[in-house]
Scaffold this active site. Structure first.
Site, PDB file in Angstrom:
ATOM      1  N   TYR A 193     -27.259  11.529 -36.607  1.00 55.60           N
ATOM      2  CA  TYR A 193     -25.965  12.618 -36.464  1.00 55.60           C
ATOM      3  C   TYR A 193     -25.064  11.793 -36.297  1.00 55.60           C
ATOM      4  O   TYR A 193     -23.568  12.093 -36.159  1.00 55.60           O
ATOM      5  CB  TYR A 193     -26.264  13.512 -34.989  1.00 55.60           C
ATOM      6  CG  TYR A 193     -26.803  14.727 -35.820  1.00 55.60           C
ATOM      7  CD1 TYR A 193     -26.529  16.001 -36.237  1.00 55.60           C
ATOM      8  CD2 TYR A 193     -28.368  14.855 -34.785  1.00 55.60           C
ATOM      9  CE1 TYR A 193     -27.360  16.599 -36.787  1.00 55.60           C
ATOM     10  CE2 TYR A 193     -29.229  16.098 -35.193  1.00 55.60           C
ATOM     11  CZ  TYR A 193     -28.804  16.918 -36.110  1.00 55.60           C
ATOM     12  OH  TYR A 193     -29.775  18.120 -36.345  1.00 55.60           O
TER      13      TYR A 193
ATOM     14  N   THR B 185     -16.118  19.237 -44.612  1.00 52.72           N
ATOM     15  CA  THR B 185     -18.275  18.921 -44.312  1.00 52.72           C
ATOM     16  C   THR B 185     -17.648  17.690 -44.773  1.00 52.72           C
ATOM     17  O   THR B 185     -17.417  17.675 -46.442  1.00 52.72           O
ATOM     18  CB  THR B 185     -18.389  19.810 -45.517  1.00 52.72           C
ATOM     19  OG1 THR B 185     -20.048  19.634 -45.463  1.00 52.72           O
ATOM     20  CG2 THR B 185     -17.969  20.452 -46.735  1.00 52.72           C
ATOM     21  N   ILE B 186     -18.990  16.783 -44.187  1.00 61.23           N
ATOM     22  CA  ILE B 186     -19.395  15.684 -45.098  1.00 61.23           C
ATOM     23  C   ILE B 186     -19.876  15.183 -45.630  1.00 61.23           C
ATOM     24  O   ILE B 186     -19.975  14.753 -46.359  1.00 61.23           O
ATOM     25  CB  ILE B 186     -19.683  15.037 -43.658  1.00 61.23           C
ATOM     26  CG1 ILE B 186     -21.473  14.999 -43.684  1.00 61.23           C
ATOM     27  CG2 ILE B 186     -19.226  14.614 -41.760  1.00 61.23           C
ATOM     28  CD1 ILE B 186     -22.620  13.895 -42.812  1.00 61.23           C
ATOM     29  N   ASP B 187     -20.201  16.387 -46.013  1.00 56.06           N
ATOM     30  CA  ASP B 187     -21.931  16.531 -48.109  1.00 56.06           C
ATOM     31  C   ASP B 187     -20.845  16.414 -48.623  1.00 56.06           C
ATOM     32  O   ASP B 187     -21.511  15.847 -49.521  1.00 56.06           O
ATOM     33  CB  ASP B 187     -22.267  17.867 -48.109  1.00 56.06           C
ATOM     34  CG  ASP B 187     -23.693  17.616 -46.766  1.00 56.06           C
ATOM     35  OD1 ASP B 187     -23.222  16.602 -45.605  1.00 56.06           O
ATOM     36  OD2 ASP B 187     -24.006  19.308 -46.460  1.00 56.06           O
TER      37      ASP B 187
ATOM     38  N   LYS C 163     -39.292  -0.608 -43.313  1.00 56.47           N
ATOM     39  CA  LYS C 163     -39.410   0.628 -42.228  1.00 56.47           C
ATOM     40  C   LYS C 163     -37.589   1.503 -42.343  1.00 56.47           C
ATOM     41  O   LYS C 163     -37.056   0.873 -43.320  1.00 56.47           O
ATOM     42  CB  LYS C 163     -38.211  -0.265 -41.353  1.00 56.47           C
ATOM     43  CG  LYS C 163     -39.420  -1.435 -40.764  1.00 56.47           C
ATOM     44  CD  LYS C 163     -40.169  -0.801 -39.781  1.00 56.47           C
ATOM     45  CE  LYS C 163     -40.842  -2.204 -38.868  1.00 56.47           C
ATOM     46  NZ  LYS C 163     -41.985  -2.226 -38.558  1.00 56.47           N
TER      47      LYS C 163
ATOM     48  N   ARG D 260     -38.329  -8.272 -44.095  1.00 60.81           N
ATOM     49  CA  ARG D 260     -38.024  -6.596 -44.356  1.00 60.81           C
ATOM     50  C   ARG D 260     -37.577  -6.048 -45.525  1.00 60.81           C
ATOM     51  O   ARG D 260     -36.411  -5.582 -46.379  1.00 60.81           O
ATOM     52  CB  ARG D 260     -38.245  -5.454 -43.564  1.00 60.81           C
ATOM     53  CG  ARG D 260     -38.894  -5.803 -42.001  1.00 60.81           C
ATOM     54  CD  ARG D 260     -38.625  -5.777 -41.104  1.00 60.81           C
ATOM     55  NE  ARG D 260     -39.656  -5.613 -40.309  1.00 60.81           N
ATOM     56  CZ  ARG D 260     -39.639  -5.957 -39.179  1.00 60.81           C
ATOM     57  NH1 ARG D 260     -38.670  -5.230 -38.154  1.00 60.81           N
ATOM     58  NH2 ARG D 260     -40.682  -5.398 -38.070  1.00 60.81           N
TER      59      ARG D 260
HETATM   60  N1  ATP Z   1     -23.963  33.517 -47.941  1.00 58.01           N
HETATM   61  C1  ATP Z   1     -22.952  33.422 -46.723  1.00 58.01           C
HETATM   62  N2  ATP Z   1     -22.171  34.963 -46.369  1.00 58.01           N
HETATM   63  C2  ATP Z   1     -21.930  34.265 -45.643  1.00 58.01           C
HETATM   64  N3  ATP Z   1     -21.803  34.123 -44.455  1.00 58.01           N
HETATM   65  C3  ATP Z   1     -22.524  32.590 -45.195  1.00 58.01           C
HETATM   66  C4  ATP Z   1     -23.415  32.923 -46.222  1.00 58.01           C
HETATM   67  N4  ATP Z   1     -24.081  31.455 -45.956  1.00 58.01           N
HETATM   68  C5  ATP Z   1     -23.084  30.706 -45.034  1.00 58.01           C
HETATM   69  N5  ATP Z   1     -22.970  31.700 -44.215  1.00 58.01           N
HETATM   70  C6  ATP Z   1     -22.392  31.096 -43.174  1.00 58.01           C
HETATM   71  O1  ATP Z   1     -21.253  30.115 -42.858  1.00 58.01           O
HETATM   72  C7  ATP Z   1     -22.106  29.753 -41.819  1.00 58.01           C
HETATM   73  C8  ATP Z   1     -21.779  27.596 -42.164  1.00 58.01           C
HETATM   74  O2  ATP Z   1     -22.865  27.897 -43.598  1.00 58.01           O
HETATM   75  P1  ATP Z   1     -23.521  26.258 -43.732  1.00 58.01           P
HETATM   76  O3  ATP Z   1     -24.909  26.366 -42.586  1.00 58.01           O
HETATM   77  O4  ATP Z   1     -24.150  26.314 -45.305  1.00 58.01           O
HETATM   78  O5  ATP Z   1     -23.001  25.160 -43.240  1.00 58.01           O
HETATM   79  P2  ATP Z   1     -21.081  24.349 -44.586  1.00 58.01           P
HETATM   80  O6  ATP Z   1     -20.678  25.716 -44.151  1.00 58.01           O
HETATM   81  O7  ATP Z   1     -22.117  24.287 -46.297  1.00 58.01           O
HETATM   82  O8  ATP Z   1     -21.492  23.308 -43.753  1.00 58.01           O
HETATM   83  P3  ATP Z   1     -22.365  21.668 -43.603  1.00 58.01           P
HETATM   84  O9  ATP Z   1     -22.961  22.235 -45.592  1.00 58.01           O
HETATM   85  O10 ATP Z   1     -20.850  20.979 -43.932  1.00 58.01           O
HETATM   86  O11 ATP Z   1     -23.048  21.657 -42.688  1.00 58.01           O
HETATM   87  C9  ATP Z   1     -23.568  30.139 -41.612  1.00 58.01           C
HETATM   88  O12 ATP Z   1     -23.838  29.963 -40.673  1.00 58.01           O
HETATM   89  C10 ATP Z   1     -22.893  31.343 -42.004  1.00 58.01           C
HETATM   90  O13 ATP Z   1     -22.950  32.384 -40.945  1.00 58.01           O
HETATM   91  O1  F6P Z   2     -29.040  19.909 -38.122  1.00 60.96           O
HETATM   92  P1  F6P Z   2     -28.198  20.497 -37.989  1.00 60.96           P
HETATM   93  O2  F6P Z   2     -27.037  20.450 -37.359  1.00 60.96           O
HETATM   94  O3  F6P Z   2     -28.464  22.347 -39.046  1.00 60.96           O
HETATM   95  O4  F6P Z   2     -27.523  19.732 -39.845  1.00 60.96           O
HETATM   96  C1  F6P Z   2     -28.062  19.860 -40.828  1.00 60.96           C
HETATM   97  C2  F6P Z   2     -26.891  19.373 -42.834  1.00 60.96           C
HETATM   98  O5  F6P Z   2     -25.281  19.441 -41.840  1.00 60.96           O
HETATM   99  C3  F6P Z   2     -25.253  18.291 -42.796  1.00 60.96           C
HETATM  100  O6  F6P Z   2     -25.123  17.130 -41.842  1.00 60.96           O
HETATM  101  C4  F6P Z   2     -23.617  19.384 -43.230  1.00 60.96           C
HETATM  102  O7  F6P Z   2     -23.042  19.626 -41.631  1.00 60.96           O
HETATM  103  C5  F6P Z   2     -26.090  18.678 -43.883  1.00 60.96           C
HETATM  104  O8  F6P Z   2     -25.877  17.030 -44.259  1.00 60.96           O
HETATM  105  C6  F6P Z   2     -27.949  18.435 -43.282  1.00 60.96           C
HETATM  106  O9  F6P Z   2     -28.166  18.841 -43.594  1.00 60.96           O
HETATM  107 MG    MG Z   3     -22.938  23.452 -46.698  1.00 60.10          MG
END
Ligand code: ATP
Ligand code: F6P
Ligand code: MG
Length: 320
Positions: free
Chosen positions: A249, A125-127, A243, A162
């Site tokens: 993305y 994850t980039i976060d 601005k 700006r």
């Molecule tokens: N509480 C949960 N229980 C089961 N699956 C989950 C849960 N939370 C998230 N997931 C699964 O993981 C997927 C990805 O989660 P999320 O959208 O939070 O991204 P992430 O893995 O945190 O990555 P990023 O934050 O970098 O986009 C969700 O769409 C879902 O399918």
């Molecule tokens: O628009 P999407 O693809 O759901 O992603 C947005 C979210 O995903 C992240 O870019 C991490 O992948 C967060 O920083 C942001 O909030």
């Molecule tokens: Mg996340």
């Protein structure tokens, strides 16, 4: 352990492909079969699984995105979806699963582990919002990209005298904003972790103008507020030409940095070794320059820390 599966989930992150490359080739070198799950948990539930051949992963280390595709999948948060995911893994004879994703994806992996699937999480994850690891795969690339964008935006802001308000990603974590803001010499960095006073920032901007600094860069993390709203407020209050720029993305795409490729490779390899040792329910990370693994429950219960000292030092230098 005969057959493992790999999936990527959540937002894509540069370096995911390097992790897939390392995991696939390490598994193959050890006589394991590797199944790719296409489009995260959505693909898992729908049964979009196919064997990955070595030639499919050759030459992907330098590519951003994920060759396995990714998704956000609401069904995985339901008991029905989770049971279906287990059923599919069992039907395909999968003995262990590697999940590359962020905090949300790890919750899915945690549930699958508790349902008897040996799962290993790799932080993609980039976060950079996972407390147990100092760096997540993709963060370094995103920070470098944002830093470059700040420099470009500063040039045009300087030319027009700006104020530039640059909104960056990070979800509820301010790490991208802090690291890129410091690296890009942003005068103000606004994070979800620290309360800030917009009126004080307006005063500080006015003060800078009096001293002849016509241009300032404000980096705001998406978790701290909207760049557009902040920009409108500052413009109304000060009358300056402000601005807002939402980077969006461009932060997620792009060639992964060597650092992201390197840690992704080490983490992908560790994940396979853990599964070969019969270990599941763990996540892999990096601490003090060492690849580490940790119990997934413990890792997800940790609270994310941010670099308060860096933030404080920056705010002293720029006086806000
Ligand atoms: N509480 C949960 N229980 C089961 N699956 C989950 C849960 N939370 C998230 N997931 C699964 O993981 C997927 C990805 O989660 P999320 O959208 O939070 O991204 P992430 O893995 O945190 O990555 P990023 O934050 O970098 O986009 C969700 O769409 C879902 O399918
Ligand atoms: O628009 P999407 O693809 O759901 O992603 C947005 C979210 O995903 C992240 O870019 C991490 O992948 C967060 O920083 C942001 O909030
Ligand atoms: Mg996340």
């Amino acid at each position: 352990m005969r057959r493992i599966a790999i999936l990527t989930s959540g937002g894509d992150a540069p370096g995911m492909n390097a992790a897939i490359h390392a995991a696939v080739l390490t598994a193959k070198a050890n006589g394991l079969q590797v199944i790719g799950v296409y489009k995260g948990y959505a693909g898992l539930i729908e049964g979009r699984l196919a064997e990955i051949r070595s030639k499919q992963v050759r030459g992907i280390v330098n590519q951003g995105g994920t060759i396995l595709k990714t998704a956000r999948c609401a069904a995985m948060k339901t008991e029905e979806g989770q049971k279906q995911a287990v059923k599919v893994l069992e039907a395909f004879g999968v003995d262990g699963l590697i999940v590359i994703g962020g905090d949300g994806s790890f919750k899915g992996a945690q549930i699958l582990s508790h349902m008897g699937i040996p799962a290993i999480g790799l932080p993609g994850t980039i976060d950079n919002d996972l407390a147990y690891t100092e760096f997540t795969i993709g963060f370094d690339t995103a920070v470098n990209g944002v830093t470059d964008e700040i420099a470009k935006i500063r040039e045009t802001m300087l030319s027009h005298e700006r104020i530039g308000v640059i909104e960056v990603m990070g979800n509820k974590c301010g790490d991208i904003a802090l690291h890129a803001g410091v690296a890009g010499e942003a005068e103000y960095i606004l994070l979800p972790e620290v309360e800030f006073d917009v009126d004080a920032i307006c005063e500080s901007l006015q003060h800078r103008r009096i001293k002849g600094n016509m241009t300032s860069i404000i980096v705001i993390s998406e978790g701290a507020g909207k760049g557009e709203a902040l920009s409108n407020y500052i413009r109304a209050k000060t009358g300056f030409d402000v601005k807002a720029i939402v980077l969006g993305y461009v932060q997620r795409g792009g060639t992964p940095s060597a650092f992201d490729r390197y840690i992704a490779t080490k983490m992908g390899t560790r994940a396979v070794h853990l599964l070969m040792d019969g270990v599941g329910g763990r996540v892999v990370g990096i601490r003090q320059n060492q690849i580490v693994d940790m119990d997934i429950d413990e890792a997800l219960s940790m609270e994310n820390q941010f670099d308060q000292q860096m933030y404080d030092e920056h705010s002293v230098i720029y006086n806000y």
